[in-house]
Design an enzyme around this catalytic site. Structure first.
Site, PDB file in Angstrom:
ATOM      1  N   LYS A  35      21.369  41.491  23.539  1.00  0.00           N
ATOM      2  CA  LYS A  35      22.063  42.140  24.646  1.00  0.00           C
ATOM      3  C   LYS A  35      21.063  42.903  25.516  1.00  0.00           C
ATOM      4  CE  LYS A  35      25.365  45.696  23.797  1.00  0.00           C
ATOM      5  NZ  LYS A  35      26.627  46.085  23.180  1.00  0.00           N
ATOM      6  N   ASP A 144      13.707  27.278  29.318  1.00  0.00           N
ATOM      7  CA  ASP A 144      15.065  27.723  29.645  1.00  0.00           C
ATOM      8  C   ASP A 144      15.116  28.201  31.094  1.00  0.00           C
ATOM      9  OD1 ASP A 144      17.720  27.927  28.779  1.00  0.00           O
ATOM     10  OD2 ASP A 144      17.519  30.059  28.357  1.00  0.00           O
TER      11      ASP A 144
END
Ligand code: I85
Length: 355
Positions: A35, A144
């Site tokens: 997170k 990514d």
């Protein structure tokens, strides 16, 4: 920005992060491994982004590779790393500069109609390429590279575009081989370094997709108007062919289209390298690219509700490519006349496009 990061080992601080930073509950985003929340330096009151990772081999690799890449102007910089224990979990806490300008395509979408030009698209691509070249030069593949990992440092004109999230990044040279005492690096044969993997070519494919979207506002391999996939479209995906439909592509330069074709080559061995991309004049001399107004912002706005799907699709393609290119053994076999191998290779690249 610190150019020494690529050689300086990362030694996480072990004092509690809360002695130096005030951590808020404001969530900025969710990454693959953890997170991201807002935090503040207690002394300067300056705002930062904090990524919280539970320690694991994967998390350590992410932080290490990100640290080594942190000297680049177009990569989100790491300020501090802490290793703290909470209950029974060791966490890695990564303090990064806070990117307050939001995501790349959100920014373009919010611009007035027709205000985004081919030259600006070339400038954006140049900035992303600087990040990718920096990584590839130090033998890191990001793997990514997608729209939600491209963030602006500030709101407004002066924001700098930066790449983030090293959750899938990979070192492309196997250090163990180099450190084996029987090889003197000067005479080491290429095949000794291990089979050539296609990790870096993943990033170039991403660059091609991002460049395509920048120039028109919709992705190359999807049915762009929410229609069901047609047989013709499926065939195009299979053969790695995409089109430059009109009217959106009418006024886009041939140079731009050629570059996209080179980056979206279905065969990773034939795809351009980052050096070839950077040497392309559309990228290298982006200030000379025509200031043709594009349809991008309007089409991004029109396709706004499809954007989550577009993102998921890209995430899925990247995942397939990472697995596939990992298994493709190459270079030494590349020139052999082996029809079975040829079929296998074709099959493998097709699988990477989910076919
Ligand atoms: N600041 N992929 C999408 C964010 N500053 N964001 C993501 N992986 C990461 C979030 C989910 C990227 O490693 C991510 C990572 C790191 C960040 C990051 C780093 C530094 C930010 C997952 C913001 C931000 C801050 C203030 C305002 C705004 C955004 O996200 C906005 F413009 F949206 F208002």
């Amino acid at each position: 920005m610190n150019p020494l990061n690529s050689i300086r080992p990362l030694i996480p601080k072990t004092n509690p992060i809360t002695t130096d930073y005030e951590i808020t509950k404001q969530v900025l985003g969710l990454g693959i491994n953890g997170k991201v929340v807002e935090c503040f330096d207690k002394k300067t009151r300056e705002k930062y982004a904090l990524k919280i990772l539970v320690e694991s081999e994967k998390a350590k690799r992410e932080v290490n590779l990100h640290w080594r890449a942190s000297g680049c102007r177009h990569i989100v910089n790491i300020i501090d790393v802490y290793q703290n224990k909470y209950h029974n979990n060791t966490c890695l806490l990564v303090v990064m500069e806070c990117m307050e300008g939001g995501e790349l395509f959100q920014r373009i979408q919010d611009r007035p109609e027709g205000a985004f030009t081919e030259r600006e698209a070339a400038q954006v691509m140049n900035e992303i390429c600087v990040a990718v070249k920096y990584l590839h030069d130090i033998n890191i593949a990001h793997r990514d590279l997608k729209p939600e990992n491209l963030l602006y440092s500030k709101k407004g004109t002066y924001g700098v575009l930066k790449l983030t999230d090293f959750g899938f990044a990979k070192e492309t040279i196997n250090k163990d081989t180099l450190q084996t005492p029987c090889y003197t690096p000067y005479y080491v044969a290429p095949e000794v370094l291990g089979p050539e993997k296609y990790d870096k070519s993943c990033d170039i494919w991403s660059l091609g997709v991002i460049m395509y979207i920048l120039l028109c506002g919709f992705p190359p391999f999807y049915s762009n108007h929410g229609l069901a996939i047609s047989p013709g479209m499926k065939k195009r995906i299979k053969t790695g062919q995409f089109t430059f439909p009109l009217p959106e592509w009418q006024n886009v330069s041939g140079d731009a289209k050629d570059l996209i074709n080179g980056m979206l080559n279905i065969d990773p061995a034939k795809r351009l390298t980052i050096d070839e991309v950077m040497n392309n004049r559309w990228i290298a001399q982006y200030t000379a690219v025509p200031q043709t107004p594009l349809h991008t912002n309007r089409l991004l706005k029109e396709g706004e509700e499809m954007w989550p799907e577009v993102q998921e699709e890209m995430t899925r393609s990247l995942a397939t490519m990472r697995v596939d290119y990992d298994q493709v053994v190459m270079k030494p076999l590349e020139n052999s006349n082996n029809s079975l191998l040829d079929k296998r290779r074709k099959k493998s690249v097709l699988t990477s496009l989910k076919i």
